[in-house]
Design a protein around this motif. Structure first.
Motif, short mmCIF file in Angstrom:
data_model
loop_
_atom_site.label_atom_id
_atom_site.label_comp_id
_atom_site.label_asym_id
_atom_site.label_seq_id
_atom_site.Cartn_x
_atom_site.Cartn_y
_atom_site.Cartn_z
N GLN A 1 0.78 -1.15 -0.02
CA GLN A 1 0.12 0.10 -0.04
C GLN A 1 0.83 1.19 0.07
O GLN A 1 1.53 1.57 1.07
CB GLN A 1 -0.96 0.05 1.29
CG GLN A 1 -1.81 1.04 1.14
CD GLN A 1 -2.90 1.08 0.04
OE1 GLN A 1 -3.45 0.01 -0.11
NE2 GLN A 1 -2.96 2.38 -0.61
N SER B 1 1.39 5.36 -0.24
CA SER B 1 0.60 6.60 -0.10
C SER B 1 1.69 7.96 -0.19
O SER B 1 2.82 7.46 -0.06
CB SER B 1 -0.26 6.68 1.36
OG SER B 1 0.69 6.35 2.18
N GLY B 2 1.24 9.04 0.11
CA GLY B 2 1.85 10.16 -0.04
C GLY B 2 2.17 11.19 -1.12
O GLY B 2 2.65 12.29 -1.09
N LEU C 1 6.88 9.89 0.44
CA LEU C 1 6.00 8.59 -0.03
C LEU C 1 6.32 7.63 1.12
O LEU C 1 7.41 7.33 1.60
CB LEU C 1 6.47 8.21 -1.40
CG LEU C 1 6.45 9.39 -2.43
CD1 LEU C 1 6.82 8.41 -3.64
CD2 LEU C 1 5.03 9.78 -2.48
N SER C 2 5.23 6.84 1.17
CA SER C 2 5.30 5.41 2.43
C SER C 2 4.84 4.59 1.50
O SER C 2 3.72 4.47 0.78
CB SER C 2 4.65 5.83 3.59
OG SER C 2 4.99 6.87 4.23
N CYS C 3 5.41 3.34 1.67
CA CYS C 3 4.53 1.98 1.42
C CYS C 3 4.85 0.98 2.31
O CYS C 3 5.91 0.59 2.60
CB CYS C 3 5.56 1.48 -0.02
SG CYS C 3 5.12 0.01 -0.82
N THR D 1 8.08 -1.23 6.05
CA THR D 1 7.71 -0.15 5.35
C THR D 1 8.87 0.82 4.81
O THR D 1 9.78 0.73 5.47
CB THR D 1 7.09 0.93 6.27
OG1 THR D 1 5.92 0.50 6.84
CG2 THR D 1 6.58 2.24 5.61
N THR E 1 1.42 5.89 -6.81
CA THR E 1 0.88 7.00 -6.22
C THR E 1 1.23 8.23 -7.08
O THR E 1 2.60 8.26 -7.51
CB THR E 1 1.43 7.29 -4.70
OG1 THR E 1 0.59 8.31 -4.31
CG2 THR E 1 2.72 7.40 -4.66
#
Length: 120
Positions: A4, A6-7, A19-21, A76, A114
């Motif tokens: 997932q 995001s960011g 950004l994060s995953c 992460t 993203t």
């Protein structure tokens, strides 16, 4: 196994995004984690990657501006992007090389992407 990301978002040139995953699911171990990007009409390219031992590599275009890091306890990977430029506009994808609990093989998994848009 799911990733997932995001960011992403819209930012002015010179700005920053993080950004994060997060990798979740039936994971036995994680090897390399990385970020790729794909701009319209271009091939997907490596932005940065980090090994399980913390070794980092960057594309020449982002060196000195982007920083990749990981939190192994949280499965992460992060991408801190500073001094963003219009040329950084792309869809950013995370990729994780891992061993799932149901296999002894290293497999690649991709996040959903993203969008990062940098206005000049």
């Amino acid at each position: 196994v799911q990733l997932q990301a995001s960011g992403g978002g819209l930012v002015q040139a010179g700005g920053s995004l993080r950004l994060s995953c997060i990798a979740s699911g039936s994971i036995f171990s994680i090897n390399t984690m990385g970020w790729y990007r794909q701009a319209p009409g271009k091939q997907r390219e490596l932005v940065a990657a980090i090994s399980s031992g913390g070794i980092k590599i960057y594309s020449d275009s982002v060196k000195g501006r982007f920083t990749i890091s990981r939190d192994n306890a949280k499965n992460t990977v992060y991408l801190q992007m500073n001094s963003l430029q219009a040329e950084d506009t792309a869809v950013y994808y995370c990729k994780v090389n891992l061993v799932p609990t149901y296999s002894r093989s290293l497999l690649d998994y991709w996040g959903q992407g993203t969008q990062v848009t940098v206005s000049s």
